[in-house]
Design a protein around this motif. Structure first.
Motif, mmCIF file in Angstrom:
data_model
loop_
_atom_site.group_PDB
_atom_site.id
_atom_site.type_symbol
_atom_site.label_atom_id
_atom_site.label_comp_id
_atom_site.label_asym_id
_atom_site.label_seq_id
_atom_site.Cartn_x
_atom_site.Cartn_y
_atom_site.Cartn_z
ATOM 1 N N GLY A 106 28.008 8.341 -54.591
ATOM 2 C CA GLY A 106 28.274 8.379 -53.157
ATOM 3 C C GLY A 106 28.581 9.784 -52.691
ATOM 4 N N ILE A 107 28.536 9.966 -51.371
ATOM 5 C CA ILE A 107 28.775 11.289 -50.804
ATOM 6 C C ILE A 107 29.275 11.152 -49.366
ATOM 7 C CG2 ILE A 107 26.366 11.506 -50.016
ATOM 8 C CD1 ILE A 107 26.608 14.545 -50.544
ATOM 9 N N VAL A 108 30.206 12.032 -48.984
ATOM 10 C CA VAL A 108 30.590 12.233 -47.585
ATOM 11 C C VAL A 108 30.404 13.708 -47.281
ATOM 12 C CG1 VAL A 108 32.434 12.157 -45.869
ATOM 13 C CG2 VAL A 108 32.280 10.351 -47.588
ATOM 14 N N ILE A 109 29.625 14.007 -46.247
ATOM 15 C CA ILE A 109 29.444 15.388 -45.822
ATOM 16 C C ILE A 109 30.375 15.643 -44.644
ATOM 17 C CG2 ILE A 109 27.850 17.144 -44.961
ATOM 18 C CD1 ILE A 109 25.568 15.621 -46.266
ATOM 19 N N LYS A 110 31.274 16.612 -44.819
ATOM 20 C CA LYS A 110 32.264 16.939 -43.800
ATOM 21 C C LYS A 110 31.725 18.019 -42.865
ATOM 22 C CE LYS A 110 35.808 15.836 -43.440
ATOM 23 N NZ LYS A 110 36.210 14.772 -42.489
ATOM 24 N N GLY A 111 32.152 17.936 -41.613
ATOM 25 C CA GLY A 111 31.754 18.945 -40.642
ATOM 26 C C GLY A 111 31.710 18.371 -39.245
ATOM 27 N N ASN A 112 31.110 19.130 -38.314
ATOM 28 C CA ASN A 112 31.090 18.698 -36.919
ATOM 29 C C ASN A 112 29.974 19.396 -36.159
ATOM 30 O OD1 ASN A 112 33.140 21.039 -37.306
ATOM 31 N ND2 ASN A 112 32.629 21.154 -35.126
ATOM 32 N N ALA A 113 29.656 18.851 -35.002
ATOM 33 C CA ALA A 113 28.720 19.511 -34.093
ATOM 34 C C ALA A 113 29.484 20.551 -33.295
ATOM 35 C CB ALA A 113 28.087 18.485 -33.160
ATOM 36 N N ALA A 114 28.875 21.710 -33.092
ATOM 37 C CA ALA A 114 29.575 22.811 -32.436
ATOM 38 C C ALA A 114 28.627 23.568 -31.509
ATOM 39 C CB ALA A 114 30.171 23.753 -33.480
ATOM 40 N N LYS A 115 29.202 24.439 -30.687
ATOM 41 C CA LYS A 115 28.427 25.261 -29.767
ATOM 42 C C LYS A 115 29.033 26.658 -29.720
ATOM 43 C CE LYS A 115 31.165 23.380 -25.944
ATOM 44 N NZ LYS A 115 31.173 22.560 -24.713
ATOM 45 N N ASN A 116 28.227 27.619 -29.311
ATOM 46 C CA ASN A 116 28.716 28.982 -29.190
ATOM 47 C C ASN A 116 29.817 29.060 -28.139
ATOM 48 O OD1 ASN A 116 26.850 29.743 -31.104
ATOM 49 N ND2 ASN A 116 25.385 30.601 -29.629
ATOM 50 N N ALA A 117 30.717 30.021 -28.318
ATOM 51 C CA ALA A 117 31.914 30.107 -27.480
ATOM 52 C C ALA A 117 31.599 30.311 -26.002
ATOM 53 C CB ALA A 117 32.806 31.240 -27.987
ATOM 54 N N ASN A 118 30.452 30.919 -25.690
ATOM 55 C CA ASN A 118 30.124 31.203 -24.290
ATOM 56 C C ASN A 118 29.441 30.028 -23.582
ATOM 57 O OD1 ASN A 118 27.810 31.449 -25.869
ATOM 58 N ND2 ASN A 118 26.856 32.925 -24.468
ATOM 59 N N ILE A 119 29.255 28.921 -24.271
ATOM 60 C CA ILE A 119 28.560 27.759 -23.698
ATOM 61 C C ILE A 119 29.581 26.707 -23.266
ATOM 62 C CG2 ILE A 119 26.960 25.865 -24.179
ATOM 63 C CD1 ILE A 119 25.524 27.674 -26.142
ATOM 64 N N LYS A 120 29.475 26.234 -22.033
ATOM 65 C CA LYS A 120 30.397 25.235 -21.510
ATOM 66 C C LYS A 120 29.865 23.809 -21.683
ATOM 67 C CE LYS A 120 32.524 28.203 -17.998
ATOM 68 N NZ LYS A 120 32.814 28.373 -16.543
ATOM 69 N N TYR A 126 24.847 23.935 -32.976
ATOM 70 C CA TYR A 126 24.597 23.864 -34.414
ATOM 71 C C TYR A 126 25.536 22.836 -35.049
ATOM 72 C CZ TYR A 126 28.707 26.919 -34.443
ATOM 73 O OH TYR A 126 29.963 27.453 -34.240
ATOM 74 N N ILE A 127 25.245 22.497 -36.298
ATOM 75 C CA ILE A 127 26.101 21.635 -37.105
ATOM 76 C C ILE A 127 26.860 22.512 -38.089
ATOM 77 C CG2 ILE A 127 26.216 19.754 -38.768
ATOM 78 C CD1 ILE A 127 25.372 18.800 -36.028
ATOM 79 N N ARG A 128 28.182 22.445 -38.026
ATOM 80 C CA ARG A 128 29.005 23.181 -38.982
ATOM 81 C C ARG A 128 29.250 22.270 -40.183
ATOM 82 N NH1 ARG A 128 33.085 24.093 -36.050
ATOM 83 N NH2 ARG A 128 32.696 26.256 -35.447
ATOM 84 N N MET A 129 28.682 22.645 -41.328
ATOM 85 C CA MET A 129 28.838 21.876 -42.564
ATOM 86 C C MET A 129 29.871 22.572 -43.443
ATOM 87 S SD MET A 129 24.792 21.031 -43.327
ATOM 88 C CE MET A 129 25.130 19.751 -44.519
ATOM 89 N N THR A 130 30.991 21.907 -43.707
ATOM 90 C CA THR A 130 32.070 22.553 -44.445
ATOM 91 C C THR A 130 32.016 22.254 -45.938
ATOM 92 O OG1 THR A 130 33.536 20.703 -43.912
ATOM 93 C CG2 THR A 130 33.569 22.604 -42.430
ATOM 94 N N ASP A 131 32.054 20.976 -46.295
ATOM 95 C CA ASP A 131 32.013 20.624 -47.705
ATOM 96 C C ASP A 131 31.571 19.177 -47.864
ATOM 97 O OD1 ASP A 131 35.659 20.630 -47.958
ATOM 98 O OD2 ASP A 131 34.312 19.508 -46.685
#
Length: 524
Positions: free
Chosen positions: A428-442, A499-504
């Motif tokens: 089994g596997i769980v991929i940790k992370g989140n959807a993100a956007k650049n700081a200048n984007i509202k 983008y998708i930030r993939m941590t671990d």
């Protein structure tokens, strides 16, 4: 000028002495309980007030002491006006109260037999921020996965987490002396976000409150409520251990804390806590509730201090413990030290609700009378007769059966804009992370992913950058054939600046791995 108050040592034990003098060594529940309306109302008020006092007290230390208890020389503040100040300046602290109130509000609007879908939709569309099992459930519901599937461990990697445990107070408070009736409500509501031991945490907390109405023996309450949990479950075994260790070390809560840590600190579920000191598992935090109740022995101060100083979720645990003891004692007998400033906060609506403490005292009392009548009791002007229920174990279920974390694989905090693939070995596997956007984007955006395992498409999923509706984990899959696998994540609707930030990734197998190896140099 407001001051911190110090309770004289003689006062710390006074309440416990008074309680033990008036209590008795209870061995069973009566078939009926007769109670005056004003006493029932006082106990219900004590339950709600005790929660608020406990969460306020424990708030500053929440998850700041993980895998360790809070040392005695760490002063936890308490002063006149602190409750009102905290409710105004830190309203998000009271998530375990205003989430209870979401469910209270549904019962008020839709009735005591409201279906699970009504609770689920209100919870999923509320304005408050959620985490762990709650947020995974919210995402599931908003994307068409309704309870009980929304809380099932195959659909929710946080199914064993504390979430319903901290929200179940309402189910117990509206069912005085009726633990099985509380369990029926917990079945509907608790499976929105939890399963197995995570669900049992809420079942147990609810049962504690129901029995606290009709027994002033805190040790009896703790033991009797456990009968609502299946004996073969790890949750039952954990709490039974705490009861056993309390008997073994009756004057040393820290020794029992160490025993809990040694046996129950390695959680299999929550991927955030795998291989680290952070532990939001229901079992160990429920153990700290019981630790506070047993060693507090009816003393409100000691109960809050111990359930807080045990660490981890150190605001929710004293909230549950304070609520249960507040129900036993009743509002009027909660020590004045802990109620100072409470009156001025009782008309403040909790954030995200139009309900204050004073309002829930009245609403909750009305619901309790409705449940008493529904279960064959009688409500009179001078006396209320409760048909007391002998607690029965709910059905057995187990999350993460044969699924053990064996590795945390770093993905380098990768910013994924197209696709990424990697190999892992396990079941089994769980991929940790989140959807993100650049700081200048509202503007928020929902990225869409397709996930492949061993070249076969296994999931299409949406990843909103909006924090309220976010997916808590990128991807998970359990019960794979044991062996080497390849996973590939593809962004199917890329957009510049998102983008998708993939941590671990947490890797699981069908057997636990013992990382401790002892080397015998005598045989070198």
């Amino acid at each position: 000028m407001k001051k911190n108050f110090i309770i004289p040592k003689i006062a710390l034990g006074m309440l416990a002495v008074c309680l033990s003098a008036s209590s008795y060594a209870q061995s069973s529940l009566p078939k009926q309980a007769k109670i005056k309306p004003e006493v029932l109302k006082d106990k219900l008020k004590g339950g709600w007030a005790g929660q608020v006092i406990g969460v306020t007290f424990g708030g500053p230390t929440e998850f700041k002491y993980n895998g360790t208890y809070i040392p005695d020389n760490k002063v936890i503040p308490w002063f006149d006006g602190y409750i009102k100040k905290t409710m105004i300046e830190w309203p998000g602290l009271y998530d375990d109260v205003y989430m209870d109130l979401t469910f209270v509000d549904i019962i008020e609007k839709k009735g005591i037999d409201a279906p699970a879908s009504d609770f689920a939709n209100a919870f999923a569309n509320a304005e408050y921020t959620l985490w762990h099992a709650n947020q995974a459930a919210r995402y599931n519901i908003l994307n068409g996965v309704m309870p009980p599937e929304s809380g099932h461990w195959l659909n929710n990697p946080h199914a064993d987490d504390i979430d319903y445990q901290i929200e179940a107070d309402f189910a117990g408070l509206m069912n005085p002396g009726m633990p099985n009736s509380a369990s029926d409500i917990s079945d509907k509501v608790g499976h929105i976000m939890n399963y197995g031991d995570g669900w049992y945490g809420g079942v147990y907390v609810g049962a504690l409150y129901t029995i606290a109405y009709i027994s002033d023996d805190v040790h009896f309450v703790v033991k009797e409520a456990l009968k609502t949990v299946p004996e073969q479950s790890d949750f039952y075994k954990c709490i039974a251990d705490v009861i056993k260790w309390h008997a073994q070390y009756p004057n040393d809560w820290k020794q029992t804390w160490f025993e809990i840590q040694k046996k129950w600190s390695e959680a299999h579920g929550c991927p955030d806590g795998a291989f680290g000191p952070f532990n939001i598992d229901a079992k160990i935090n429920a153990a700290y509730i019981v630790l506070g109740l047993l060693y507090g022995n009816g003393d409100f101060t000691q109960t809050l201090e111990i359930s807080t100083r045990a660490g981890h979720d150190s605001d929710c645990n004293p909230s549950n413990a304070g609520g249960v003891l507040g129900t036993i004692l009743g509002y009027d007998k909660i020590p004045a030290y802990w109620k100072m400033g409470l009156k001025e906060a009782e008309d403040i609506n909790f954030k995200y609700t139009d309900i204050s403490l004073n309002k829930v005292y009245d609403i909750g009392y009305k619901h309790a009378l409705q449940m008493i009548k529904k279960n064959g009791g009688k409500v009179g002007a001078k006396e209320i007769v409760i048909n007391v229920q002998q607690p029965k174990a709910v059905r057995y279920e187990k999350a993460f059966e044969g699924t053990y974390p064996i590795e945390r694989m770093s993905l380098g905090n990768k910013s994924l804009v197209s696709e990424h693939a990697f190999d892992f070995t396990g079941t089994g596997i769980v991929i940790k992370g989140n959807a993100a956007k650049n700081a200048n984007i509202k503007e928020d955006y929902t990225l869409e992913l397709t996930v492949y395992i061993d070249g076969k498409e296994v999931e299409r999923t949406k990843m909103p950058t909006d924090y309220q509706t976010r997916k808590h984990d990128i991807f998970w899959k359990y019960q794979l054939p044991k062996g080497k696998h390849n996973v590939k994540v593809v962004v199917t609707n890329p957009k510049k600046g998102y983008y998708i930030r993939m941590t671990d990734a947490i890797i699981y197998s069908d057997q636990p791995v013992d990382g401790i190896h002892f080397h015998d140099h005598k045989h070198d």
